[in-house]
Design an enzyme around this catalytic site. Structure first.
Site, PDB file in Angstrom:
ATOM      1  N   ASN A   9       0.099  -5.714   4.076  1.00  0.00           N
ATOM      2  CA  ASN A   9       0.144  -4.484   3.284  1.00  0.00           C
ATOM      3  C   ASN A   9      -0.951  -3.565   3.815  1.00  0.00           C
ATOM      4  O   ASN A   9      -2.122  -3.763   3.524  1.00  0.00           O
ATOM      5  CB  ASN A   9      -0.091  -4.822   1.801  1.00  0.00           C
ATOM      6  CG  ASN A   9      -0.149  -3.559   0.944  1.00  0.00           C
ATOM      7  OD1 ASN A   9       0.138  -2.461   1.426  1.00  0.00           O
ATOM      8  ND2 ASN A   9      -0.518  -3.719  -0.314  1.00  0.00           N
ATOM      9  N   TRP A  10      -0.532  -2.579   4.585  1.00  0.00           N
ATOM     10  CA  TRP A  10      -1.514  -1.675   5.201  1.00  0.00           C
ATOM     11  C   TRP A  10      -2.083  -0.677   4.202  1.00  0.00           C
ATOM     12  O   TRP A  10      -2.993   0.072   4.531  1.00  0.00           O
ATOM     13  CB  TRP A  10      -0.871  -0.936   6.379  1.00  0.00           C
ATOM     14  CG  TRP A  10      -0.782  -1.754   7.628  1.00  0.00           C
ATOM     15  CD1 TRP A  10      -1.246  -3.031   7.820  1.00  0.00           C
ATOM     16  CD2 TRP A  10      -0.208  -1.348   8.880  1.00  0.00           C
ATOM     17  NE1 TRP A  10      -0.999  -3.441   9.104  1.00  0.00           N
ATOM     18  CE2 TRP A  10      -0.369  -2.431   9.780  1.00  0.00           C
ATOM     19  CE3 TRP A  10       0.418  -0.189   9.330  1.00  0.00           C
ATOM     20  CZ2 TRP A  10       0.090  -2.374  11.095  1.00  0.00           C
ATOM     21  CZ3 TRP A  10       0.873  -0.134  10.639  1.00  0.00           C
ATOM     22  CH2 TRP A  10       0.707  -1.208  11.513  1.00  0.00           C
ATOM     23  N   LYS A  11      -1.507  -0.602   3.010  1.00  0.00           N
ATOM     24  CA  LYS A  11      -1.964   0.374   2.004  1.00  0.00           C
ATOM     25  C   LYS A  11      -1.993   1.769   2.663  1.00  0.00           C
ATOM     26  O   LYS A  11      -1.082   2.089   3.415  1.00  0.00           O
ATOM     27  CB  LYS A  11      -3.301  -0.062   1.413  1.00  0.00           C
ATOM     28  CG  LYS A  11      -3.223  -1.519   0.891  1.00  0.00           C
ATOM     29  CD  LYS A  11      -4.390  -1.954   0.086  1.00  0.00           C
ATOM     30  CE  LYS A  11      -4.176  -3.402  -0.360  1.00  0.00           C
ATOM     31  NZ  LYS A  11      -5.242  -3.887  -1.225  1.00  0.00           N
ATOM     32  N   HIS A  96       2.378  -3.575  -7.424  1.00  0.00           N
ATOM     33  CA  HIS A  96       1.076  -3.926  -6.846  1.00  0.00           C
ATOM     34  C   HIS A  96      -0.020  -3.479  -7.822  1.00  0.00           C
ATOM     35  O   HIS A  96       0.123  -2.470  -8.503  1.00  0.00           O
ATOM     36  CB  HIS A  96       0.910  -3.227  -5.494  1.00  0.00           C
ATOM     37  CG  HIS A  96      -0.295  -3.713  -4.757  1.00  0.00           C
ATOM     38  ND1 HIS A  96      -1.552  -3.236  -5.032  1.00  0.00           N
ATOM     39  CD2 HIS A  96      -0.438  -4.651  -3.787  1.00  0.00           C
ATOM     40  CE1 HIS A  96      -2.429  -3.873  -4.249  1.00  0.00           C
ATOM     41  NE2 HIS A  96      -1.767  -4.736  -3.494  1.00  0.00           N
ATOM     42  N   GLU A  98      -2.695  -1.961  -7.432  1.00  0.00           N
ATOM     43  CA  GLU A  98      -3.165  -0.573  -7.264  1.00  0.00           C
ATOM     44  C   GLU A  98      -2.175   0.406  -7.880  1.00  0.00           C
ATOM     45  O   GLU A  98      -2.560   1.445  -8.408  1.00  0.00           O
ATOM     46  CB  GLU A  98      -3.421  -0.289  -5.778  1.00  0.00           C
ATOM     47  CG  GLU A  98      -4.686  -0.993  -5.312  1.00  0.00           C
ATOM     48  CD  GLU A  98      -4.656  -1.511  -3.893  1.00  0.00           C
ATOM     49  OE1 GLU A  98      -3.861  -1.031  -3.072  1.00  0.00           O
ATOM     50  OE2 GLU A  98      -5.450  -2.443  -3.600  1.00  0.00           O
ATOM     51  N   GLU A 168      -1.514 -11.895  -7.014  1.00  0.00           N
ATOM     52  CA  GLU A 168      -2.689 -11.220  -6.461  1.00  0.00           C
ATOM     53  C   GLU A 168      -3.679 -10.972  -7.589  1.00  0.00           C
ATOM     54  O   GLU A 168      -3.574  -9.955  -8.301  1.00  0.00           O
ATOM     55  CB  GLU A 168      -2.287  -9.885  -5.838  1.00  0.00           C
ATOM     56  CG  GLU A 168      -1.362 -10.016  -4.647  1.00  0.00           C
ATOM     57  CD  GLU A 168      -1.499  -8.827  -3.705  1.00  0.00           C
ATOM     58  OE1 GLU A 168      -1.795  -9.048  -2.535  1.00  0.00           O
ATOM     59  OE2 GLU A 168      -1.340  -7.682  -4.157  1.00  0.00           O
ATOM     60  N   GLY A 174      -9.592  -6.893  -2.179  1.00  0.00           N
ATOM     61  CA  GLY A 174     -10.544  -6.019  -1.495  1.00  0.00           C
ATOM     62  C   GLY A 174     -11.994  -6.274  -1.873  1.00  0.00           C
ATOM     63  O   GLY A 174     -12.866  -5.461  -1.588  1.00  0.00           O
ATOM     64  N   SER A 213      -8.167 -10.862  -0.653  1.00  0.00           N
ATOM     65  CA  SER A 213      -9.259 -11.238   0.258  1.00  0.00           C
ATOM     66  C   SER A 213      -8.920 -12.415   1.169  1.00  0.00           C
ATOM     67  O   SER A 213      -9.778 -13.240   1.488  1.00  0.00           O
ATOM     68  CB  SER A 213     -10.556 -11.506  -0.523  1.00  0.00           C
ATOM     69  OG  SER A 213     -11.026 -10.300  -1.099  1.00  0.00           O
ATOM     70  N   GLY A 234      -4.175  -7.492   2.816  1.00  0.00           N
ATOM     71  CA  GLY A 234      -4.522  -6.087   2.960  1.00  0.00           C
ATOM     72  C   GLY A 234      -5.481  -5.889   4.123  1.00  0.00           C
ATOM     73  O   GLY A 234      -5.074  -5.824   5.286  1.00  0.00           O
ATOM     74  N   GLY A 235      -6.781  -5.838   3.827  1.00  0.00           N
ATOM     75  CA  GLY A 235      -7.809  -5.501   4.823  1.00  0.00           C
ATOM     76  C   GLY A 235      -7.699  -6.275   6.123  1.00  0.00           C
ATOM     77  O   GLY A 235      -7.817  -5.687   7.216  1.00  0.00           O
TER      78      GLY A 235
HETATM   79  P1  13P Z   1      -7.033  -7.497   0.488  1.00  0.00           P
HETATM   80  O1  13P Z   1      -6.455  -8.530   1.426  1.00  0.00           O
HETATM   81  O2  13P Z   1      -7.677  -6.339   1.187  1.00  0.00           O
HETATM   82  O3  13P Z   1      -7.906  -8.131  -0.562  1.00  0.00           O
HETATM   83  O4  13P Z   1      -5.785  -6.850  -0.292  1.00  0.00           O
HETATM   84  C1  13P Z   1      -4.852  -7.708  -0.864  1.00  0.00           C
HETATM   85  C2  13P Z   1      -3.700  -6.901  -1.308  1.00  0.00           C
HETATM   86  O5  13P Z   1      -3.781  -6.107  -2.202  1.00  0.00           O
HETATM   87  C3  13P Z   1      -2.424  -7.080  -0.563  1.00  0.00           C
HETATM   88  O6  13P Z   1      -1.375  -6.466  -1.221  1.00  0.00           O
END
Ligand code: 13P
Length: 249
Positions: A9-11, A96, A98, A168, A174, A213, A234-235
């Site tokens: 997930n590149w956000k 999600h 967010e 999640e 994050g 994470s 994500g990250g």
């Molecule tokens: P991180 O891996 O940056 O914690 O993000 C997880 C996430 O929200 C994937 O959808």
């Protein structure tokens, strides 16, 4: 064991040119394999560049990070499931944290998005997770099961093959704080049991991913935990070499 799923997930990261550079490096490290699935969720405006970069790699799949629940109409700024499907997406992230916490998305909207995704032939990845305060109050199971029941309100048994779940925990996204493999398994086992009650049959076929994470150092043990079918990252999915090492876990 189900084939593991590695979802990036590149956000709101990687413009089209960055995505093209990323894919050149990533594809150099990751040849075709039958034993795992890799799915990218680029930002909507980067989606076309990723489709182009992956034209010779149909083994790598694509999804969008969000959809509107209506099929078309006056919804400035939004994209529908059918537009996503026609653009080459096979998956969509729904609910999600967010979207829920930054954009105020409700359980009811999540349910409508899941229904719209399955109608359009997309696989919805339903994200659930408790906040740090809910975890400290001992409410993790209650919160994630209630989000799950709400999201599956319109899903029929026949559609069980078109849904996945991602656990999640909000406090792990994050933050560098990762759930332990035991935390992840405990939630996944509770989610699977609830899927069995919601869907009657087919619940075993619904993959449940862990996200929050995930990095190169913890990917293997999280993936090895009971009932963890894949990772939603994500990250650590933003760096091509780092992501390649995670998908090769
Ligand atoms: P991180 O891996 O940056 O914690 O993000 C997880 C996430 O929200 C994937 O959808």
């Amino acid at each position: 064991m189900r084939q593991p799923i590695f979802a990036a997930n590149w956000k709101m990261n990687h413009a089209p040119a960055d995505a093209a550079v990323f894919m050149r490096t990533f594809l150099a490290h990751f040849g075709k394999r039958q034993d795992r699935s890799v799915i990218f969720f680029p930002p909507a405006l980067t989606f076309g560049a990723v489709v182009g970069a992956l034209k010779d790699r149909p083994d790598i799949l694509l999804g969008v990070q969000n959809i509107h629940w209506e099929d078309k109409g006056a919804f400035t700024g939004e994209n529908s499931a059918s537009i996503a499907r026609a653009s080459g997406a096979k998956y969509v992230l729904v609910g999600h944290s967010e979207r829920r916490h930054v954009f105020g998305e409700t359980d009811e909207q999540v349910a409508k998005k899941v229904a719209s995704a399955t109608r359009a032939g997309l696989t919805a990845i339903v994200c659930v997770g408790e906040t740090g305060a809910q975890r400290e109050a001992g409410e993790t199971t209650q919160v994630v099961l209630s989000q799950l029941r709400a999201a599956f309100a319109h899903v029929t048994n026949a559609e069980a093959g078109n849904v996945m779940v991602a656990y999640e925990p909000v406090w792990a996204i994050g933050t560098g704080k990762t759930a332990t493999p035991l935390d992840a398994s405990t939630a996944h086992i509770a989610l699977r049991a609830e899927l069995g009650r919601i869907l009657d049959s087919g619940s075993l076929a619904v993959p449940i991913l862990y996200g929050g994470s995930v990095n190169r150092g913890n990917a293997a043990e999280l993936l090895g935990a009971p009932d963890v079918d894949g990772l939603l990252v994500g990250g650590a999915s933003l760096d091509a070499e780092g992501w390649a090492s995670i998908v090769l876990t």
